[in-house]
Scaffold this motif. Structure first.
Motif, short mmCIF file in Angstrom:
data_model
loop_
_atom_site.label_atom_id
_atom_site.label_comp_id
_atom_site.label_asym_id
_atom_site.label_seq_id
_atom_site.Cartn_x
_atom_site.Cartn_y
_atom_site.Cartn_z
N ARG A 20 0.83 -1.20 0.00
CA ARG A 20 0.00 0.00 0.00
C ARG A 20 0.87 1.26 0.00
O ARG A 20 0.56 2.25 -0.69
CB ARG A 20 -0.94 -0.01 1.21
CG ARG A 20 -2.03 -1.07 1.14
CD ARG A 20 -2.71 -1.23 2.49
NE ARG A 20 -3.62 -2.37 2.50
CZ ARG A 20 -4.05 -2.98 3.59
NH1 ARG A 20 -3.65 -2.56 4.79
NH2 ARG A 20 -4.88 -4.00 3.51
N ALA A 74 2.08 1.82 -3.42
CA ALA A 74 1.04 2.43 -4.26
C ALA A 74 0.95 3.93 -4.03
O ALA A 74 0.82 4.72 -4.98
CB ALA A 74 -0.31 1.76 -3.98
N ARG A 75 1.04 4.35 -2.77
CA ARG A 75 0.99 5.79 -2.48
C ARG A 75 2.20 6.50 -3.08
O ARG A 75 2.09 7.63 -3.60
CB ARG A 75 0.92 6.01 -0.96
CG ARG A 75 -0.40 5.54 -0.34
CD ARG A 75 -0.54 6.03 1.09
NE ARG A 75 0.45 5.47 1.98
CZ ARG A 75 0.31 4.33 2.65
NH1 ARG A 75 -0.79 3.60 2.50
NH2 ARG A 75 1.26 3.90 3.48
N LEU A 80 1.69 6.86 -6.83
CA LEU A 80 0.73 7.93 -7.14
C LEU A 80 1.40 9.30 -6.98
O LEU A 80 1.20 10.19 -7.82
CB LEU A 80 -0.48 7.82 -6.24
CG LEU A 80 -1.62 8.79 -6.52
CD1 LEU A 80 -2.15 8.62 -7.94
CD2 LEU A 80 -2.74 8.62 -5.51
N ALA A 81 2.19 9.45 -5.93
CA ALA A 81 2.87 10.73 -5.71
C ALA A 81 3.89 11.03 -6.81
O ALA A 81 4.04 12.17 -7.25
CB ALA A 81 3.55 10.72 -4.35
N GLY A 96 -5.30 7.56 -9.93
CA GLY A 96 -5.13 6.42 -9.04
C GLY A 96 -4.07 5.47 -9.56
O GLY A 96 -3.38 5.74 -10.54
N VAL A 97 -3.96 4.33 -8.88
CA VAL A 97 -2.95 3.32 -9.17
C VAL A 97 -3.65 2.00 -9.45
O VAL A 97 -4.63 1.65 -8.80
CB VAL A 97 -2.00 3.16 -7.97
CG1 VAL A 97 -1.04 1.99 -8.16
CG2 VAL A 97 -1.22 4.45 -7.74
N ASP A 123 -6.48 0.84 0.42
CA ASP A 123 -5.94 2.20 0.34
C ASP A 123 -6.59 2.94 -0.82
O ASP A 123 -6.67 2.42 -1.94
CB ASP A 123 -4.43 2.15 0.12
CG ASP A 123 -3.77 3.49 0.36
OD1 ASP A 123 -4.04 4.44 -0.41
OD2 ASP A 123 -2.98 3.60 1.32
N ALA A 138 -5.54 5.06 -2.77
CA ALA A 138 -4.66 5.27 -3.92
C ALA A 138 -4.91 4.23 -5.01
O ALA A 138 -4.71 4.50 -6.19
CB ALA A 138 -3.19 5.22 -3.49
N VAL A 139 -5.34 3.03 -4.62
CA VAL A 139 -5.53 1.93 -5.57
C VAL A 139 -6.96 1.96 -6.09
O VAL A 139 -7.91 1.74 -5.33
CB VAL A 139 -5.20 0.58 -4.93
CG1 VAL A 139 -5.46 -0.57 -5.91
CG2 VAL A 139 -3.74 0.55 -4.47
N THR A 140 -7.12 2.21 -7.38
CA THR A 140 -8.45 2.33 -7.97
C THR A 140 -8.71 1.28 -9.04
O THR A 140 -9.81 1.21 -9.58
CB THR A 140 -8.64 3.73 -8.59
OG1 THR A 140 -7.60 3.95 -9.57
CG2 THR A 140 -8.56 4.80 -7.52
N ARG A 151 -15.39 0.87 0.42
CA ARG A 151 -14.86 1.49 -0.80
C ARG A 151 -15.77 1.20 -1.99
O ARG A 151 -15.95 2.05 -2.87
CB ARG A 151 -13.45 0.98 -1.09
CG ARG A 151 -12.39 1.64 -0.22
CD ARG A 151 -11.09 1.82 -1.01
NE ARG A 151 -11.26 2.72 -2.13
CZ ARG A 151 -10.43 2.76 -3.17
NH1 ARG A 151 -9.42 1.91 -3.25
NH2 ARG A 151 -10.63 3.62 -4.14
#
Length: 234
Positions: free
Chosen positions: A72, A75-76, A79-80, A86-87, A105, A107-109, A139
């Motif tokens: 996770r 993934a963040r 994304l940054a 998203g990721v 998280d 960030a994960v789409t 989610r």
């Protein structure tokens, strides 16, 4: 993420296809020898070590592997560094379900759950703890999270029971697609030939021929990623 027993040339091929589709790819090394087709014996050793590692919950089910926290965070970071809405997370075999637990998280789409093999001792179980299961359902309701998944119909490591458990957890948000086992590559690397059987839809058992069911599955994954990750460009 790699499949057991590591980042094989087939996993790297999938990563290149994703990159060529216009995405930035992060491929974490979690076990095995990167870039190698291991022998059956060496692959079995890698699997045994991973199964007893403190980072993974390979057996029984009802728990989230500790490695999920690190994934996770990755993934963040992705994304940054890369931006976008998203990721995506593509799990394979031993890491199949990690794509789902990463989706706790925000960030994960775009989680893609390919032939998830864990928990090994429970064909109808899920490798996810109750708190994470609740957060995933939240989610789905709040963010419209969708989960794409693949398996062969005669896969002994990822059974129809497991897909039914995902469906029970996620409802219509789970899109589980099943390919006929006879579509699997009949000449995979030794580890898959000797120990696994039909299993790895878009890697070891993919047949790289236009129109082949496994190639269509790969293309569907790329479309799913584009739809969920490039919506601001369409």
């Amino acid at each position: 993420m790699p499949e057991m027993p590591g980042i094989s040339p087939d996993v790297l091929r999938l990563a290149r296809w994703v990159r060529e589709a216009g995405f930035t790819v992060y491929l974490p090394s979690l076990f095995g020898v990167d870039g190698a087709y291991p022998t059956t014996a060496d692959g079995e050793k890698v699997m045994r070590r991973a199964c007893v590692s403190a980072e993974f919950r390979a057996f029984a089910g009802g728990q989230t592997s500790p490695i999920a926290s690190w994934l996770r965070a990755l993934a963040r970071l992705a994304l940054a560094e890369s931006g976008g809405p998203g990721v995506g997370a593509i799990g394979l075999c031993f890491t199949g379900n990690f794509a789902l637990t990463m989706a706790v998280d925000p960030a994960v789409t775009a989680p893609v759950v390919n032939h998830p093999a864990l928990p090994i001792d429970n064909p109808a179980g899920l490798e996810i703890g109750p708190d994470d299961a609740t957060r995933l359902r939240e989610r789905v309701a709040r963010d419209g999270l969708k989960v794409l998944a693949y398996r062969f119909d005669n896969d002994r490591w990822c059974t129809a029971q497991r897909f039914a458990a995902y469906q029970s957890l996620l409802g219509d948000a789970f899109d589980g697609r099943v390919l006929p086992g006879e579509a699997a590559n009949p000449s995979p690397p030794p580890f898959f030939r000797d120990l696994v059987g039909p299993h790895s839809v878009v890697t070891a058992h993919l047949v790289d021929e236009e129109g082949h069911p496994t190639v269509r599955a790969r293309d569907e994954i790329l479309v799913f990623l584009a739809d969920r990750l490039q919506r601001d460009e369409r």
